[in-house]
Design an enzyme around this catalytic site. Sequence first.
Site, short mmCIF file in Angstrom:
data_model
loop_
_atom_site.label_atom_id
_atom_site.label_comp_id
_atom_site.label_asym_id
_atom_site.label_seq_id
_atom_site.Cartn_x
_atom_site.Cartn_y
_atom_site.Cartn_z
N HIS A 1 0.92 -14.27 -6.91
CA HIS A 1 -0.27 -14.31 -6.05
C HIS A 1 -1.38 -13.36 -6.51
O HIS A 1 -2.46 -13.37 -5.99
CB HIS A 1 0.13 -13.98 -4.61
CG HIS A 1 0.59 -12.56 -4.43
ND1 HIS A 1 1.40 -11.91 -5.34
CD2 HIS A 1 0.36 -11.65 -3.45
CE1 HIS A 1 1.65 -10.69 -4.92
NE2 HIS A 1 1.03 -10.51 -3.77
N GLU B 1 2.48 -4.89 -12.56
CA GLU B 1 3.85 -5.09 -13.06
C GLU B 1 3.87 -6.24 -14.07
O GLU B 1 4.56 -6.18 -15.08
CB GLU B 1 4.80 -5.37 -11.89
CG GLU B 1 5.03 -4.13 -11.02
CD GLU B 1 5.54 -4.45 -9.63
OE1 GLU B 1 5.93 -5.60 -9.38
OE2 GLU B 1 5.53 -3.55 -8.77
N VAL C 1 13.96 -8.81 -3.67
CA VAL C 1 14.58 -8.70 -5.01
C VAL C 1 13.91 -7.56 -5.76
O VAL C 1 12.86 -7.08 -5.36
CB VAL C 1 14.42 -10.02 -5.82
CG1 VAL C 1 15.15 -11.17 -5.15
CG2 VAL C 1 12.94 -10.36 -6.01
N HIS D 1 0.84 -1.20 0.00
CA HIS D 1 0.00 0.00 0.00
C HIS D 1 0.88 1.26 0.00
O HIS D 1 0.60 2.22 -0.71
CB HIS D 1 -0.91 0.01 1.22
CG HIS D 1 -1.97 -1.06 1.16
ND1 HIS D 1 -3.31 -0.80 1.24
CD2 HIS D 1 -1.87 -2.41 1.00
CE1 HIS D 1 -4.00 -1.93 1.13
NE2 HIS D 1 -3.13 -2.92 1.00
N GLN E 1 -6.80 -10.87 -3.94
CA GLN E 1 -6.03 -11.67 -4.90
C GLN E 1 -6.93 -12.64 -5.67
O GLN E 1 -6.68 -12.93 -6.84
CB GLN E 1 -4.92 -12.43 -4.17
CG GLN E 1 -3.92 -11.49 -3.51
CD GLN E 1 -3.09 -12.15 -2.43
OE1 GLN E 1 -3.06 -13.37 -2.30
NE2 GLN E 1 -2.42 -11.35 -1.62
N ASP F 1 -6.77 4.86 3.08
CA ASP F 1 -7.53 3.66 2.72
C ASP F 1 -8.15 2.98 3.95
O ASP F 1 -9.34 3.03 4.16
CB ASP F 1 -6.72 2.69 1.84
CG ASP F 1 -5.32 2.39 2.34
OD1 ASP F 1 -4.97 2.80 3.47
OD2 ASP F 1 -4.56 1.73 1.60
N GLY G 1 -7.88 -12.42 0.23
CA GLY G 1 -8.48 -11.12 -0.08
C GLY G 1 -8.65 -10.87 -1.56
O GLY G 1 -9.08 -11.74 -2.33
N GLN H 1 11.77 -6.80 -8.18
CA GLN H 1 10.81 -7.56 -9.00
C GLN H 1 10.56 -6.96 -10.39
O GLN H 1 10.51 -7.69 -11.37
CB GLN H 1 9.49 -7.69 -8.22
CG GLN H 1 8.42 -8.38 -9.04
CD GLN H 1 7.28 -8.87 -8.20
OE1 GLN H 1 7.47 -9.66 -7.28
NE2 GLN H 1 6.08 -8.43 -8.50
O1 LIG Z 1 11.10 -9.25 -3.16
C1 LIG Z 1 10.21 -8.48 -3.51
C2 LIG Z 1 8.85 -8.64 -3.15
C3 LIG Z 1 7.94 -7.70 -3.59
N1 LIG Z 1 8.35 -6.64 -4.33
C4 LIG Z 1 7.40 -5.62 -4.75
O2 LIG Z 1 6.48 -5.40 -3.71
C5 LIG Z 1 5.20 -5.11 -4.25
C6 LIG Z 1 4.22 -6.11 -3.67
O3 LIG Z 1 2.94 -5.63 -3.87
P1 LIG Z 1 1.71 -6.58 -4.23
O4 LIG Z 1 2.01 -7.38 -5.42
O5 LIG Z 1 0.49 -5.71 -4.31
O6 LIG Z 1 1.65 -7.61 -3.07
P2 LIG Z 1 1.49 -7.49 -1.46
O7 LIG Z 1 2.67 -6.86 -0.89
O8 LIG Z 1 1.20 -8.85 -1.03
O9 LIG Z 1 0.23 -6.53 -1.36
C7 LIG Z 1 -0.83 -6.39 -0.43
O10 LIG Z 1 -1.47 -5.20 -0.87
C8 LIG Z 1 -1.99 -5.24 -2.19
C9 LIG Z 1 -2.53 -3.85 -2.54
O11 LIG Z 1 -3.59 -3.50 -1.77
C10 LIG Z 1 -3.06 -6.31 -2.29
O12 LIG Z 1 -3.53 -6.38 -3.63
C11 LIG Z 1 -2.47 -7.65 -1.84
O13 LIG Z 1 -3.49 -8.64 -1.82
C12 LIG Z 1 -1.86 -7.53 -0.46
O14 LIG Z 1 -1.25 -8.75 -0.07
C13 LIG Z 1 5.31 -5.21 -5.75
O15 LIG Z 1 5.50 -3.91 -6.27
C14 LIG Z 1 6.59 -6.03 -5.95
O16 LIG Z 1 7.28 -5.71 -7.13
C15 LIG Z 1 9.66 -6.50 -4.70
O17 LIG Z 1 10.05 -5.57 -5.42
N2 LIG Z 1 10.56 -7.42 -4.26
#
Ligand SMILES: O=c1ccn([C@@H]2O[C@H](COP(=O)(O)OP(=O)(O)O[C@H]3O[C@H](CO)[C@@H](O)[C@H](O)[C@H]3O)[C@@H](O)[C@H]2O)c(=O)[nH]1
Length: 411
Positions: free
Chosen positions: A303, A311, A286, A19, A328, A116, A326, A288
Amino acid sequence: MVMDSKFHVAMFPWFAMGHITPYLTLSNKFAERGIRISFFIPIKTQRKFNHLNLHPHLIQFIPLIVPHVDGLPLGAESSSDVHVEKTYLIQQALDLTQDQVQIALEKFKPDIIFFDFAHWIPTVARSLGIKSVFVSTSGAVTNFDNRISLVNRLLIAMKESDALGFRACHETEGPFADFLKNQYNNKPVLLTGPLLTRTSNTILEEKWAKWLGGFEKGSVVYCAFGSECVLQKDQFQELVLGLEQTGLPFLVRLRPPVGADTLEEALPEGFEERVRGKGVVHGGWVQQELILSHPSVGCYVGHCGSGSMWESLVSTCQLVLVPNFGDQFLNTHFMTKGLKVAVDVERREEDGWFTREGVHKAVKLVMDEGSELGEEVRANHLKLSRILLSEGLETFYINNCILKLHDLLTT
Ligand SMILES: O=c1ccn([C@@H]2O[C@H](COP(=O)(O)OP(=O)(O)O[C@H]3O[C@H](CO)[C@@H](O)[C@H](O)[C@H]3O)[C@@H](O)[C@H]2O)c(=O)[nH]1
């Protein structure tokens, strides 16, 4: 373009990486256009985000001390510090920051606040003459379904705020955004667009660049489940065993499963030896976005958290989805049945769990040459990514948001 965009926006995202990241991306895009930002963030978490603040002269972090709540590990302040079952305690801690937030709002006097999960923001903001905008980091599609918006705090937040915002595009979720506008008495609805960070000035860590560079174009499977997900040990093992079965090289980025302190202790027996040189399971952070755009990476198993969803949509990877909680599940349904750009991993009817065979089958379905479904999702994905990456799309959405905020302040 934007006329008098010199207003001041406060940002108060839920205490979670998934978020805070899109809120900060949006802040950077607003700051590029001269808008001042006051950004509330838990004090220790701030360190992880300082380098992502691209306009420190306009974006000011306001650190919050997150109070301890019984049941939380000491020092926990964001959802990535706890297992998903304990995130409700982080929500309670977030509610306990209300006084700190109110004092800062009185001091810094923003014109608008984006928020939010803190459903009490509209009441606090109204008393200070500040407009509140509920901005969901998920798309309009997930807020359309009652299973998610039943969560009371979100309902209150959406009902009480002056406007609604979603990380969404008309091109993909137009009808859902229109539905929400009608549901909420024609409140202004802002769509932010995909909110990609496009880290053009950063390069992939040498270790991963070298490792990925050792494989053929489009052959590697990258698997990651965002910042929050912690799998059950059995599911963690089925996942990596399924990837092993595909015979393709793979890079997995996951947190250790429930009950394990390290990834290594949770891996199936003999796994590391069998996949050495071809498969890696990594627990650390990492880059991503850069991995997804690496030429060797041809498939993403994810997920379907909203950040990863966007992305992956602008990548050229084939997409295999394994939602966990949720939004996902709704994101996955939208990607597989609505947009038809991905496949999902089957789950067993009796307990809802997935198996190694399911993972193997889904990856092969999109990666095998000649697979009809694989070609169909690839073509749909390519068509959509061209639209999302088309010149001017991001500018259109951000400028349009600013215009709507301007209207909100002047009407
Ligand atoms: O090693 C890692 C792991 C994650 N990311 C980044 O972290 C973000 C992760 O965001 P997201 O894919 O939205 O996953 P969550 O962190 O799990 O997000 C939470 O928040 C989101 C936005 O509300 C919801 O859609 C998800 O269900 C909830 O788990 C992305 O930009 C990824 O690229 C990295 O760069 N490196």
